[in-house]
Design an enzyme around this catalytic site. Sequence first.
Site, PDB file in Angstrom:
ATOM      1  N   GLY A 268       0.874  -1.002   0.364  1.00 35.13           N
ATOM      2  CA  GLY A 268       0.024  -0.047  -0.213  1.00 35.13           C
ATOM      3  C   GLY A 268       0.763   1.483   0.229  1.00 35.13           C
ATOM      4  N   GLU A 305       1.811   5.936   7.304  1.00 36.85           N
ATOM      5  CA  GLU A 305       2.835   6.188   7.204  1.00 36.85           C
ATOM      6  C   GLU A 305       4.054   7.030   7.866  1.00 36.85           C
ATOM      7  OE1 GLU A 305       3.915   3.433   5.761  1.00 36.85           O
ATOM      8  OE2 GLU A 305       1.916   2.585   4.800  1.00 36.85           O
TER       9      GLU A 305
END
Length: 880
Positions: A268, A305
């Site tokens: 991802g 992230e």
Amino acid sequence: MRTETGQVYKLKDYKPTDFVVERIDLTFELDPSETKVVSRVILHRREGVAADAALVFDGDELTLDSVQLDGNDIDPSLFDVDEESLTIRGLPESAPFEITVNTTLSPDTNTKLMGLYRTNGVYCTQCEAEGFRRITYFYDRPDVLAVYTVTIIAAKDDAKYLLSNGNFLGSGNYDEGRHFAAWFDPHPKPSYLFALVGGDLGLVEDTFTTMSGKEVALKIYVEHGKEGRAGYAMDALKRSMKWDEEVFGREYDLDIFQLVAVSDFNMGAMENKGLNVFNDKYVLADPETATDADYANIEAIIAHEYFHNWTGNRITCRDWFQLCLKEGLTVYRDHAFSADQRSAAVKRIAEIRLLKAHQFPEDAGPLAHPVRPETYKEINNFYTATVYEKGSEVVRMIRTILGADDFRKGMDLYFERHDGDASTIEDFLACFAEASGRDLKQFALWYSQAGTPSVSVSTDWNEAAKSFKVTLEQSLAPTPGQSRKALMHIPLAYGLILPDGSEFNGQPQGGEAGNGVFHLTKRKQTFSFTDVPGRPVLSINRGFSAPVNIAMEQSADDLAHIARHDSDGVSRWQALNEQAMRHLVAVSKLARDGRKLPAAKELAKILVDTAADESLEPAFRAQALALPAESDIAREIGSNIDPDAIHTAREAVLSEIATAGLAVFSKLADRAPTGPYSPAAEDAGLRALAGTALAYASIAEAEPVRAKAAFDASNNMTAMTQALQILVHQFPGSDEAEAALAAFKSRFAGDALALDKWYAIQAMAPGAGTSARVEALLESPDFDRKNPNRMRALIGSFSAGNPTGFNAPDGAGYRLLAREVIDIDKRNPQLAARLLTAMRSWRSFEPRRQKLARQALVSIREAGKLSPDVGDIIERMLAD
């Protein structure tokens, strides 16, 4: 170091490297087929290491050009190189020394998408878990932290931007036709966090001012022409940075934060320090091409992230066995962020659905493993729902046990004590134990024991004594490699709902309980309440406080009472879902045996009443109306599963609900927001309810007219795909469905992400004939087998999201997946292995399907040389 195919790595064998890396300087001369890499590494011998110890660096598919010690060529008799390593002997005993390694690699032919590769003209890296060894020879393990300086040289017309980790040092002309850029990351990091990007890209810029007043430059790089679709990602990034300061006290630590979106990516996204690389589906969004789910995913993954900057980067994991230390913890943090940005209850319901759909089956099958495994053969295969989702649930339970204040103290201590470390689960838990004064030794079993615990619940109401008893008993079934299990510490949030709908707040006796939580630490415990004014209904595992299976005989009336009155929205949904599941399991078994299916009158009534209840938020009503999926029903049944019978039963129940509520659903289907599109949670909830109502109304009317009209009138991707899915799944082959498919493909012919939706919707159309359609789509001129997104959209959606099509009685679905896995494995083993996990529950089917599934798996095993990724999955799936 990997020394042989099939080697087993064991947690107990961990030891630090013989040499300590102080810094590494990298120089890249980018070229599509012959990129030159110069690595200069400063090291010293670890204290106590023998004088004759050799330096062993990892490598994979590299061409070694030369190797030097302190600037001089090393005698060939003092080093050896093979397919997996570079070994150097005769190194200095005391003073630091410099090893220079020159390698050549080919980004254009790197189809594994690990290491340095080239996609659509853009150079890109992916180094987690073991990709850095595909760039240069080095210690490719997470406990080797070093300061990196990077210089990138490339042709001016080939790479406008040259990016790496850290702060920008400068750029300029290197020689005629080439330019360079230099970067320095002051924070020591492991090799898996190294990143490089080079290409001619579009740029979106902004700034963020941190809580200490520092201005950070924010840059998002995308393909030219897509800059307008990066605005939501930038907004999500800024909100993430602000939230992490406010909730966890974490401030960003570099002058610049960069994010790059690429179309060919196995994951991802990747949290490389200061330079995140994303699959472009989690960056690009506008109303015409992205659904509400896409916007929510972008928000969550951008946050995930970014949050890794502290939980993963500043504090990394000592070894890959500790992977959950960064991933489970960071998933917990992104869940908390999304809950604050949206409806907390609806977000939690979505998390529970995901956990039960993916992690619970993993725990119950041949791929079961602890949150922290003790052995592995291929680390790429442990980026699993257990590590991520169950790992998050374990962190959530720590907060439940300790309370918000002590949890925050524990996190603060963890950040303070281990900043700059490569840490372990023991380090993490020790901080919470110290901050709270609580013994977490028994709780630590959540990290080491595989499987989903079961908790049986019984209650006893004594009218005369006005007392109420709750008895809990835990059990944990054997899993591969773990036949005997120790007793767990299971925190179960609860409530006692009185007949008038209010809640009884008395404290129980008989075991530890407080703040509305039972702490189940023994095999069996009884908690007793006194002075209860009326018979209460027990609401147990509120908010899904522990990832367990609850076995409790609760009447339909009690479940309805919870659904109407529980103060916890998640528990209200769980009560509705439990009623639906009980009925669906019962009728599925009857359908399997060819018997008449009973009516679902009571279930239909409560769901229609819920749909019409304007006091409930629309997003919650949409979740309540979404019956358990066919895969959920199969998991609940557990064995001898017949997917066709489950489908038949579920369709019958859907039809009954639709017919009973047609008037309500017809009104709700027209209640989607009008005017300009907004991805805000409130509008998204209205669209979710309208789309669910449209599906029910279409079922009741048994005509595609309403859905086709909705498709034609749609002004955003959410509404369009809702209508398209109804047409393709409920009215397959109809003129309306085929016309809508053709119109969608024509409209989005040049948009890869939109077309992925077109492929996925067709791949998930129920029915045994879907495999033939998938076969045809594979041969479409615009189908790109090298693009992971496209393969996941078609093959992944078919195998993991279409129980009747994939599990067709003739085995066609199994054979299709086996053939594709064998083919994909030759170029992209990670993708092949992840697609293959769709067959993890093959032993739970009825005998005929089991036999066909096993034949398909054996055909993969016997296909020839398999990658370690696929070979590991096959071995575990076929193990007796």
